[in-house]
Design an enzyme around this catalytic site. Structure first.
Site, PDB file in Angstrom:
ATOM      1  N   LYS A   6     115.820  68.066   3.200  1.00  0.00           N
ATOM      2  CA  LYS A   6     115.465  66.659   3.287  1.00  0.00           C
ATOM      3  C   LYS A   6     116.256  65.970   4.410  1.00  0.00           C
ATOM      4  CE  LYS A   6     112.995  67.863  -0.250  1.00  0.00           C
ATOM      5  NZ  LYS A   6     113.433  67.700  -1.617  1.00  0.00           N
ATOM      6  N   ARG A  18     122.912  89.033   3.854  1.00  0.00           N
ATOM      7  CA  ARG A  18     122.629  88.440   2.538  1.00  0.00           C
ATOM      8  C   ARG A  18     123.918  87.947   1.872  1.00  0.00           C
ATOM      9  NH1 ARG A  18     121.835  91.567  -1.735  1.00  0.00           N
ATOM     10  NH2 ARG A  18     120.686  93.177  -0.639  1.00  0.00           N
ATOM     11  N   TYR A  26     114.665  65.982 -10.785  1.00  0.00           N
ATOM     12  CA  TYR A  26     113.722  66.534  -9.812  1.00  0.00           C
ATOM     13  C   TYR A  26     112.808  67.524 -10.540  1.00  0.00           C
ATOM     14  CZ  TYR A  26     111.890  69.198  -5.930  1.00  0.00           C
ATOM     15  OH  TYR A  26     111.045  69.829  -5.053  1.00  0.00           O
ATOM     16  N   ASP A  69     123.284  65.787  -7.905  1.00  0.00           N
ATOM     17  CA  ASP A  69     122.292  66.076  -6.859  1.00  0.00           C
ATOM     18  C   ASP A  69     122.345  64.902  -5.892  1.00  0.00           C
ATOM     19  OD1 ASP A  69     120.002  66.331  -5.281  1.00  0.00           O
ATOM     20  OD2 ASP A  69     118.813  67.218  -6.890  1.00  0.00           O
TER      21      ASP A  69
HETATM   22  C1  LIG Z   1     113.473  68.479  -2.787  1.00  0.00           C
HETATM   23  C2  LIG Z   1     114.524  68.259  -3.798  1.00  0.00           C
HETATM   24  C3  LIG Z   1     115.120  69.341  -4.461  1.00  0.00           C
HETATM   25  C4  LIG Z   1     114.675  70.764  -4.228  1.00  0.00           C
HETATM   26  O1  LIG Z   1     114.974  71.197  -2.931  1.00  0.00           O
HETATM   27  P1  LIG Z   1     114.091  72.282  -2.108  1.00  0.00           P
HETATM   28  O2  LIG Z   1     114.814  72.385  -0.823  1.00  0.00           O
HETATM   29  O3  LIG Z   1     112.690  71.745  -2.020  1.00  0.00           O
HETATM   30  O4  LIG Z   1     114.126  73.552  -2.907  1.00  0.00           O
HETATM   31  C5  LIG Z   1     116.134  69.066  -5.357  1.00  0.00           C
HETATM   32  N1  LIG Z   1     116.533  67.802  -5.622  1.00  0.00           N
HETATM   33  C6  LIG Z   1     115.968  66.740  -5.022  1.00  0.00           C
HETATM   34  C7  LIG Z   1     116.446  65.371  -5.362  1.00  0.00           C
HETATM   35  C8  LIG Z   1     114.946  66.932  -4.100  1.00  0.00           C
HETATM   36  O5  LIG Z   1     114.373  65.863  -3.510  1.00  0.00           O
END
Ligand SMILES: *Cc1c(COP(=O)(O)O)cnc(C)c1O
Length: 374
Positions: free
Chosen positions: A196, A47, A99, A171
């Site tokens: 993603k 962890r 988001y 982000d």
């Molecule tokens: C999907 C996404 C997130 C969140 O990520 P997870 O891996 O689903 O927790 C944050 N920012 C953007 C732009 C996203 O597309």
């Protein structure tokens, strides 16, 4: 070393024990102490840290030009670790189309954590400046944004934040370090949903933070939050994420080529009212995107003249684009964002978002044209 070369070789040193060229997957939850109680390899418990995750972190930090990267169980976990590291009473300025998960997090949990927030259009510098307060410690930008693909000026937002003693987080999920490197433009922290494009195959869930110069203290607090709150990812997810990084530049080039073809076809269609893609010259953020990004990416959205009903019907008729949430995988996806966002929906009702995959562009355009034909 150029980016494509770095992506293949970062975190890819042969295993010192065996010479194996693929990295070992360490599933150990616990690591041996020396007789005097010290930790010979600096590792104690999964962890807190583990060697597979460390390889991914070193590779991602190199690609983003950061000083330290941290791996998490999801993009939401990465953001949560950072937000829970802020002092009580802090104010965070989010984009108005953040988001939806972060929007929900802020609205539902900030009061309990004694944090404050506002939402503003950060693609408009005057609006951003006006929304800063004396307690603002963090500007949270998302560019290109989700789902309107709005472009915010990273260098200008960094300047604005720093003049007030605040930090800028970007982000970078949509762009990835292949298309945009926010730390080199003045940002302090980069966030990724590794789920993603970096993962790239719709089969792993993970997140990451990358820290720039002068951010050691906050990085250490986010590291501690990961351990204490339990926001860590699995070693297998880290292993898959590292594998994804190696092919990321090649995949992004293909995603971008396909998205451009799709955006061109849609913008010429009479049933399409608007296409949101920064690669189109008529997009309001096009010139800025051309300056701060290498290319324009694989995500776009479009609005149908027929509104919500037409959008849902079109999504239902598509054969190659699967109707599902998420993005960045090999397969193309379509999504009616307003339905997914639920109670806090900010997307126009006639909007469909596309994650343009790695199929042939002619097949993708053909599928969209048949779905729009009825
Ligand atoms: C999907 C996404 C997130 C969140 O990520 P997870 O891996 O689903 O927790 C944050 N920012 C953007 C732009 C996203 O597309």
């Amino acid at each position: 070393m150029r980016l494509e070369t770095l992506a293949v070789h970062a975190g890819a040193a042969p295993d010192a024990e065996t010479g194996a060229l693929a990295p070992p997957l360490h599933l150990a939850t616990t690591f041996e102490h020396a007789p005097d109680g010290s930790l010979p390899h600096g590792l104690v418990y999964q962890r807190t840290d583990n060697p597979t995750q460390q390889r991914f972190e070193q590779a991602l930090a190199a690609l983003e030009h950061g000083t330290r990267a941290l791996f998490f169980g999801s993009g939401m976990a990465a953001g949560t670790a950072l937000l829970q590291s802020l002092p009580a009473g802090s104010h965070v300025l989010f984009p108005d189309d953040a988001y939806h998960g972060f929007r929900a997090l802020a609205l539902q949990y900030f009061a309990r954590w004694d944090l404050r927030c506002d939402f503003a259009d950060l693609s408009n510098l005057d609006a951003a400046r006006a929304a800063l307060t004396p307690r603002t410690v963090l500007l949270w930008a998302e560019t290109p944004s989700n789902p309107l693909l709005k472009i915010s000026d990273i260098a200008a937002l960094a300047e604005l934040a720093h003049a007030r003693g605040a930090r800028l987080l970007v982000d970078n999920t949509f762009a990835t370090p292949v298309l945009q490197q926010p730390l080199t433009l003045g940002a302090d922290i980069v966030l990724h949903s590794v789920t993603k494009y970096i993962g790239g195959h719709s089969d792993l869930m993970a997140g990451a933070l990358v820290f720039g110069n002068g951010m050691q203290a906050l990085a250490q607090q986010a590291f501690d939050a990961r351990t204490t709150v339990g926001l860590h990812g699995s070693p297998f997810a880290a292993w898959l994420a590292l594998r994804g990084l190696h092919s990321l530049p090649a995949r992004m080039a293909w995603h971008q080529r396909n998205a451009h073809a799709v955006a061109m076809a849609l913008s010429a269609h009479p049933k399409v009212a608007r296409v949101h893609y920064p690669g189109l010259p008529q997009h309001p953020g096009h010139a800025l995107a051309a300056r701060q990004m290498r290319e324009f990416g694989g995500m776009l959205s479009f609005e149908l003249t027929g509104g919500r009903e037409a959008a849902l019907a079109c999504a239902g008729r598509l054969r190659l684009f699967a109707n599902a949430t998420s993005l960045g995988g090999c397969e193309s996806l379509v999504e009616h964002r307003a339905s997914v966002e639920g109670a806090h929906a900010v997307s126009p009702p006639g909007l469909l978002r596309l994650s343009v995959g790695l199929e042939h562009p002619d097949d993708l355009v053909g599928d969209l044209l048949q779905a729009l034909a009825d």
